[in-house]
Design a protein around this motif. Structure first.
Motif, short mmCIF file in Angstrom:
data_model
loop_
_atom_site.label_atom_id
_atom_site.label_comp_id
_atom_site.label_asym_id
_atom_site.label_seq_id
_atom_site.Cartn_x
_atom_site.Cartn_y
_atom_site.Cartn_z
N UNK A 148 14.88 -2.90 18.73
CA UNK A 148 14.51 -1.79 17.86
C UNK A 148 12.99 -1.63 17.90
N UNK A 149 12.53 -0.52 17.36
CA UNK A 149 11.11 -0.29 17.16
C UNK A 149 10.82 -0.35 15.67
N UNK A 150 9.77 -1.07 15.28
CA UNK A 150 9.42 -1.26 13.88
C UNK A 150 8.01 -0.72 13.67
N UNK A 151 7.87 0.14 12.68
CA UNK A 151 6.56 0.70 12.36
C UNK A 151 6.11 0.19 11.00
N UNK A 152 4.84 -0.22 10.95
CA UNK A 152 4.25 -0.77 9.73
C UNK A 152 3.15 0.16 9.24
N UNK A 153 3.10 0.40 7.94
CA UNK A 153 2.02 1.19 7.35
C UNK A 153 0.78 0.32 7.24
N UNK A 154 -0.24 0.64 8.03
CA UNK A 154 -1.45 -0.17 8.08
C UNK A 154 -2.65 0.75 8.38
N UNK A 155 -3.21 1.40 7.35
CA UNK A 155 -4.39 2.25 7.58
C UNK A 155 -5.62 1.38 7.81
N UNK A 156 -6.12 1.36 9.02
CA UNK A 156 -7.22 0.45 9.37
C UNK A 156 -8.52 0.79 8.66
N UNK A 157 -8.67 2.01 8.19
CA UNK A 157 -9.90 2.38 7.50
C UNK A 157 -9.88 2.00 6.03
N UNK A 158 -8.73 1.59 5.50
CA UNK A 158 -8.61 1.29 4.08
C UNK A 158 -8.26 -0.16 3.79
N UNK A 159 -7.61 -0.85 4.74
CA UNK A 159 -7.08 -2.18 4.44
C UNK A 159 -7.29 -3.12 5.62
N UNK A 160 -7.13 -4.40 5.36
CA UNK A 160 -7.20 -5.45 6.37
C UNK A 160 -6.01 -6.38 6.16
N UNK A 161 -5.79 -7.25 7.14
CA UNK A 161 -4.69 -8.21 7.05
C UNK A 161 -5.28 -9.60 6.79
N UNK A 162 -4.71 -10.27 5.82
CA UNK A 162 -5.15 -11.62 5.51
C UNK A 162 -4.48 -12.64 6.43
N UNK A 163 -4.85 -13.89 6.26
CA UNK A 163 -4.31 -14.93 7.14
C UNK A 163 -2.81 -15.13 6.95
N UNK A 164 -2.31 -14.88 5.77
CA UNK A 164 -0.88 -15.05 5.53
C UNK A 164 -0.07 -13.82 5.92
N UNK A 165 -0.72 -12.81 6.53
CA UNK A 165 -0.01 -11.64 7.02
C UNK A 165 0.07 -10.48 6.05
N UNK A 166 -0.46 -10.63 4.84
CA UNK A 166 -0.40 -9.55 3.88
C UNK A 166 -1.49 -8.51 4.16
N UNK A 167 -1.22 -7.29 3.70
CA UNK A 167 -2.15 -6.18 3.86
C UNK A 167 -2.81 -5.93 2.52
N UNK A 168 -4.15 -5.97 2.49
CA UNK A 168 -4.91 -5.78 1.26
C UNK A 168 -5.98 -4.72 1.47
N UNK A 169 -6.29 -4.02 0.40
CA UNK A 169 -7.30 -2.96 0.44
C UNK A 169 -8.68 -3.58 0.50
N UNK A 170 -9.55 -3.03 1.31
CA UNK A 170 -10.90 -3.58 1.48
C UNK A 170 -11.83 -3.23 0.33
N UNK A 171 -11.61 -2.13 -0.36
CA UNK A 171 -12.51 -1.66 -1.41
C UNK A 171 -11.66 -1.12 -2.56
#
Length: 441
Positions: A44-67
């Motif tokens: 299958x193909x899996x798409x993840x919501x990850x706006x690179x201009x708004x958020x980053x990925x932490x070491x545990x794989x979570x997506x958090x907002x930069x500001x």
């Protein structure tokens, strides 16, 4: 976009009932993975919501907002991502992207889709040396219109019909991919309350007209290879296809286009978006005229070799056309003269009578006296010696007086150099005397 270390999930990580195999690609608002379903092992193909201009990925794989100032925009995009995935999961249309599962995890959202083998329309057309054929253009048109028909009937519009967002499968079918909802939600003004585009019927109607005009722009791109995106409120000038086809005059694809098909594309792009077709029925009406392709090639693909003989008849002046030729029809008529095969046989052509040119014979030549240039020395050549003057004739001759030339004496170079040498010697003596006076007083 290329993947950056720490920006994507690693192969082997588990997401719900799926496992990440590898990263397929990145966009400015998400990551696309190749996944495997754990239950049946299907791809299958899996798409993840990850706006690179708004958020980053932490070491545990979570997506958090930069500001903290980006939290509102991130949440808007997340809700639009979920709404888009849930909307696509309701449709079972082969020309529209199908979503099989939607879920939230790692502080973001995911969706799974069937893995399609093929390429985007942008990459497909860029790799071609000639434009798409008439059959490929019709398949592309039908696929896009069927996908938009499904959306329009549900009261939705796409908003991002462009070559990069159209997938061409290995079977040649066109699949319309993501909406523009996520982009609009993230890029909306944070100082104003966000209003869903589908909440305003007038806005939805404008988006539908923009989607139909974008379909004509995509067809233009499939021929020309040049893309200019269609945006609401922006007027983009597309060159007529009659000018575009001049670049492909030797292409078999260009020679088989139907004139009314090309004229319909030009007509759809020539009108402003607000004045253009607003429904699928109105848009299809532009392509409704039926006509066979220009008969340049036989079904086997070979150039026509022979033509049927016709009985000779008196030439009839051509009748004026029932309607003026459009620019596309004029170019196709011009291109139709290329590779037309050999000229008609000699039986079909009236022989050209060459008039006989009379030649001059010796009897027919006029009896004119020969032309001869009088040479005053002819009489002298026939004599043994030159004529001499008689005594009486010699008495009248008086020789001119002879004046000898004056003799030229050679110049003496030292005569001109002596004054210069003398002046230099005087200066030298005066210098030596002055120097001696200073030394010896």
């Amino acid at each position: 976009m290329p993947a950056i270390a720490g920006q994507t999930l690693l192969p082997g990580e588990r997401l719900c009932d799926f496992e990440i195999v590898q990263v397929i690609g990145l966009t400015s608002f998400g990551v696309l993975y190749l996944g495997r379903q754990l239950q049946d092992g299907s791809t299958v193909a899996i798409k993840e919501y990850m706006p690179s201009s708004l958020a980053i990925r932490t070491r545990d794989g979570r997506v958090e907002v930069t500001d903290p100032a980006h939290v509102q925009a991130f949440e808007r995009g997340l809700q639009a991502f979920l709404a888009e995935a849930l909307t696509l999961s309701q449709f079972e249309q082969p020309n529209l992207l199908r979503v099989s599962a939607v879920w939230e995890d790692n502080g973001t959202a995911y969706r799974s889709m069937p893995y399609l083998t093929g390429t985007t329309l942008l990459a497909w057309r860029t790799g071609l040396a000639e434009p798409a054929s008439q059959a490929q253009m019709e398949a592309l048109l039908e696929g896009l219109l069927e996908a938009l028909r499904t959306l329009f009937q549900a009261g939705l519009a796409h908003g991002q019909v462009e070559p990069l967002n159209i997938y061409i499968g290995e079977d040649g079918q066109a699949v319309l991919m993501d909406f523009d909802a996520v982009h609009q939600a993230v890029q909306s003004d944070p100082d104003k309350p966000y209003v869903d585009a589908y909440a305003d019927p007038a806005r939805v109607e404008a988006m539908m007209s923009t989607d139909l005009r974008a379909v004509a722009a995509v067809l233009h791109f499939a021929i020309s290879g040049d893309w200019a995106p269609v945006r609401p409120g922006q007027a983009v000038r597309y060159p007529p296809l009659s000018d575009v086809l001049l670049r492909f005059k030797d292409s078999a694809s260009a020679l088989e286009y139907r004139p009314e098909f090309l004229a319909a594309i030009d007509a759809a792009l020539a009108q402003p978006v607000q004045d253009g077709p607003g429904t699928i029925t109105e848009f299809r009406a532009l392509f409704a005229a039926d006509s066979s392709p220009v008969p340049l090639l036989e079904p086997g693909g070979t150039v026509e070799k022979k033509r049927a003989k016709r009985p000779r008849r008196e030439p009839i002046p051509p009748a004026p056309p029932a309607y003026p030729l459009s620019s596309s029809e004029s170019v196709l008529a011009l291109l139709a003269n290329f590779e037309r095969g050999p000229a008609p046989s000699a039986e079909d052509v009236e022989p050209f009578q060459v008039p006989e040119v009379p030649t001059l014979t010796e009897e027919a030549e006029p009896t004119l006296p020969p032309l001869r240039i009088v040479n005053p020395f002819d009489d002298l050549e026939s004599r043994d010696s030159l004529p001499t003057l008689s005594v009486d004739e010699q008495s009248d001759y008086e020789p001119l007086p002879y004046t000898p030339m004056p003799s030229i004496r050679p110049r003496n170079p030292w005569k001109q150099r002596l004054p210069v040498i003398a002046a230099m010697a005087a200066v030298l003596i005066a210098t030596i005397g002055a120097l001696a006076w200073q030394l010896f007083g």
